[in-house]
Design a protein around this motif. Structure first.
Motif, PDB file in Angstrom:
ATOM      1  N   LYS A  46       0.660  -1.236  -0.188  1.00  0.00           N
ATOM      2  CA  LYS A  46      -0.063   0.066   0.036  1.00  0.00           C
ATOM      3  C   LYS A  46       0.626   1.458  -0.063  1.00  0.00           C
ATOM      4  O   LYS A  46       0.375   2.364  -0.549  1.00  0.00           O
ATOM      5  CB  LYS A  46      -0.979  -0.059   1.216  1.00  0.00           C
ATOM      6  N   LEU A  47       2.094   1.190   0.489  1.00  0.00           N
ATOM      7  CA  LEU A  47       2.837   2.623   0.537  1.00  0.00           C
ATOM      8  C   LEU A  47       3.693   2.697  -0.681  1.00  0.00           C
ATOM      9  O   LEU A  47       4.022   3.827  -0.850  1.00  0.00           O
ATOM     10  CB  LEU A  47       3.787   2.511   1.952  1.00  0.00           C
ATOM     11  N   ASP A  48       4.012   1.736  -1.697  1.00  0.00           N
ATOM     12  CA  ASP A  48       4.826   1.908  -2.652  1.00  0.00           C
ATOM     13  C   ASP A  48       4.244   3.090  -3.396  1.00  0.00           C
ATOM     14  O   ASP A  48       5.121   3.851  -3.977  1.00  0.00           O
ATOM     15  CB  ASP A  48       5.030   0.637  -3.561  1.00  0.00           C
ATOM     16  N   LYS A  49       3.146   2.987  -3.876  1.00  0.00           N
ATOM     17  CA  LYS A  49       2.708   4.236  -4.770  1.00  0.00           C
ATOM     18  C   LYS A  49       2.700   5.619  -4.113  1.00  0.00           C
ATOM     19  O   LYS A  49       3.125   6.348  -4.701  1.00  0.00           O
ATOM     20  CB  LYS A  49       1.338   3.745  -5.385  1.00  0.00           C
ATOM     21  N   PRO A  50       2.076   5.525  -3.015  1.00  0.00           N
ATOM     22  CA  PRO A  50       2.328   6.947  -2.578  1.00  0.00           C
ATOM     23  C   PRO A  50       3.689   7.543  -2.144  1.00  0.00           C
ATOM     24  O   PRO A  50       3.852   8.525  -2.367  1.00  0.00           O
ATOM     25  CB  PRO A  50       1.358   6.806  -1.031  1.00  0.00           C
ATOM     26  N   PHE A  51       4.479   6.613  -1.858  1.00  0.00           N
ATOM     27  CA  PHE A  51       5.875   6.902  -1.755  1.00  0.00           C
ATOM     28  C   PHE A  51       6.483   7.459  -2.982  1.00  0.00           C
ATOM     29  O   PHE A  51       7.110   8.564  -3.076  1.00  0.00           O
ATOM     30  CB  PHE A  51       6.605   5.854  -0.939  1.00  0.00           C
ATOM     31  N   ALA A  52       6.371   6.705  -3.915  1.00  0.00           N
ATOM     32  CA  ALA A  52       6.713   6.969  -5.280  1.00  0.00           C
ATOM     33  C   ALA A  52       6.259   8.422  -5.822  1.00  0.00           C
ATOM     34  O   ALA A  52       6.876   9.231  -6.269  1.00  0.00           O
ATOM     35  CB  ALA A  52       6.561   6.118  -6.527  1.00  0.00           C
ATOM     36  N   GLU A  53       4.820   8.653  -5.553  1.00  0.00           N
ATOM     37  CA  GLU A  53       4.436   9.748  -6.096  1.00  0.00           C
ATOM     38  C   GLU A  53       4.818  11.031  -5.471  1.00  0.00           C
ATOM     39  O   GLU A  53       4.937  12.110  -5.885  1.00  0.00           O
ATOM     40  CB  GLU A  53       2.692   9.573  -6.242  1.00  0.00           C
ATOM     41  N   SER A  54       5.051  10.913  -4.102  1.00  0.00           N
ATOM     42  CA  SER A  54       5.494  11.822  -3.147  1.00  0.00           C
ATOM     43  C   SER A  54       6.917  12.174  -3.557  1.00  0.00           C
ATOM     44  O   SER A  54       7.347  13.590  -3.599  1.00  0.00           O
ATOM     45  CB  SER A  54       5.409  11.422  -1.604  1.00  0.00           C
ATOM     46  N   ALA A  55       7.575  11.054  -3.804  1.00  0.00           N
ATOM     47  CA  ALA A  55       9.137  11.403  -4.121  1.00  0.00           C
ATOM     48  C   ALA A  55       9.238  11.970  -5.426  1.00  0.00           C
ATOM     49  O   ALA A  55      10.040  13.036  -5.533  1.00  0.00           O
ATOM     50  CB  ALA A  55       9.855   9.996  -4.419  1.00  0.00           C
ATOM     51  N   TYR A  56       8.612  11.785  -6.231  1.00  0.00           N
ATOM     52  CA  TYR A  56       8.559  12.481  -7.762  1.00  0.00           C
ATOM     53  C   TYR A  56       7.963  13.929  -7.496  1.00  0.00           C
ATOM     54  O   TYR A  56       8.538  15.057  -8.348  1.00  0.00           O
ATOM     55  CB  TYR A  56       7.868  11.937  -8.894  1.00  0.00           C
ATOM     56  N   ALA A  57       6.823  14.237  -6.766  1.00  0.00           N
ATOM     57  CA  ALA A  57       6.465  15.418  -6.388  1.00  0.00           C
ATOM     58  C   ALA A  57       7.695  16.427  -5.554  1.00  0.00           C
ATOM     59  O   ALA A  57       7.685  17.513  -6.300  1.00  0.00           O
ATOM     60  CB  ALA A  57       5.057  15.504  -5.781  1.00  0.00           C
ATOM     61  N   LEU A  58       8.339  15.696  -4.807  1.00  0.00           N
ATOM     62  CA  LEU A  58       9.293  16.389  -4.324  1.00  0.00           C
ATOM     63  C   LEU A  58      10.591  16.774  -5.394  1.00  0.00           C
ATOM     64  O   LEU A  58      11.041  18.001  -5.317  1.00  0.00           O
ATOM     65  CB  LEU A  58       9.847  15.726  -3.325  1.00  0.00           C
ATOM     66  N   ALA A  59      10.849  15.835  -6.198  1.00  0.00           N
ATOM     67  CA  ALA A  59      11.737  16.271  -7.169  1.00  0.00           C
ATOM     68  C   ALA A  59      11.212  17.208  -8.092  1.00  0.00           C
ATOM     69  O   ALA A  59      12.196  18.148  -8.550  1.00  0.00           O
ATOM     70  CB  ALA A  59      11.963  14.805  -8.145  1.00  0.00           C
ATOM     71  N   ASN A  60      10.096  17.227  -8.539  1.00  0.00           N
ATOM     72  CA  ASN A  60       9.535  18.188  -9.279  1.00  0.00           C
ATOM     73  C   ASN A  60       9.647  19.794  -8.478  1.00  0.00           C
ATOM     74  O   ASN A  60      10.141  20.856  -9.190  1.00  0.00           O
ATOM     75  CB  ASN A  60       7.984  18.277  -9.721  1.00  0.00           C
ATOM     76  N   ALA A  61       9.245  19.923  -7.314  1.00  0.00           N
ATOM     77  CA  ALA A  61       9.641  20.989  -6.555  1.00  0.00           C
ATOM     78  C   ALA A  61      10.925  21.307  -6.584  1.00  0.00           C
ATOM     79  O   ALA A  61      11.428  22.733  -6.612  1.00  0.00           O
ATOM     80  CB  ALA A  61       9.162  20.696  -5.196  1.00  0.00           C
TER      81      ALA A  61
END
Length: 70
Positions: A46-61
Motif C-alpha cells: 500500500k505504501l509503494d505508490k504514495p511514496f513514489a508519487e510523493s518522491a517525484y512531487a518533491l523532485a519536481n519542486a
C-alpha cells in the motif's frame, strides 16, 4: 536537454530521477515512517505508490527551485 534543466545525465537516469531517489531514501530512512509501515505490514504493497508519487512531487519542486537559482 542538459543536467541543468533536468535532462539526462546517464543513459536512462535524469536529475529528476536522482532527486526522487533521494527523497524516497529519506522516506525509508525516517524511523517514524518505517516503523509505522512495518508495523502495519504496508511496505511492498500500500505504501509503494504514495511514496513514489510523493518522491517525484518533491523532485519536481526541487527542480523548480533549482531553476530559480540557475
Amino acid at each position: 536537454m542538459s543536467i541543468k534543466d533536468g535532462g539526462k545525465y546517464s543513459e536512462n537516469w535524469t536529475v529528476m530521477d536522482e532527486f526522487a531517489a533521494k527523497a524516497m531514501q529519506g522516506f525509508c530512512a525516517n524511523p517514524d515512517i518505517s516503523k509505522h509501515a512495518f508495523d502495519k505490514g504496508l511496505f511492498g504493497r500500500k505504501l509503494d505508490k504514495p511514496f513514489a508519487e510523493s518522491a517525484y512531487a518533491l523532485a519536481n519542486a526541487m527542480l523548480r527551485e533549482r531553476e530559480k537559482h540557475a
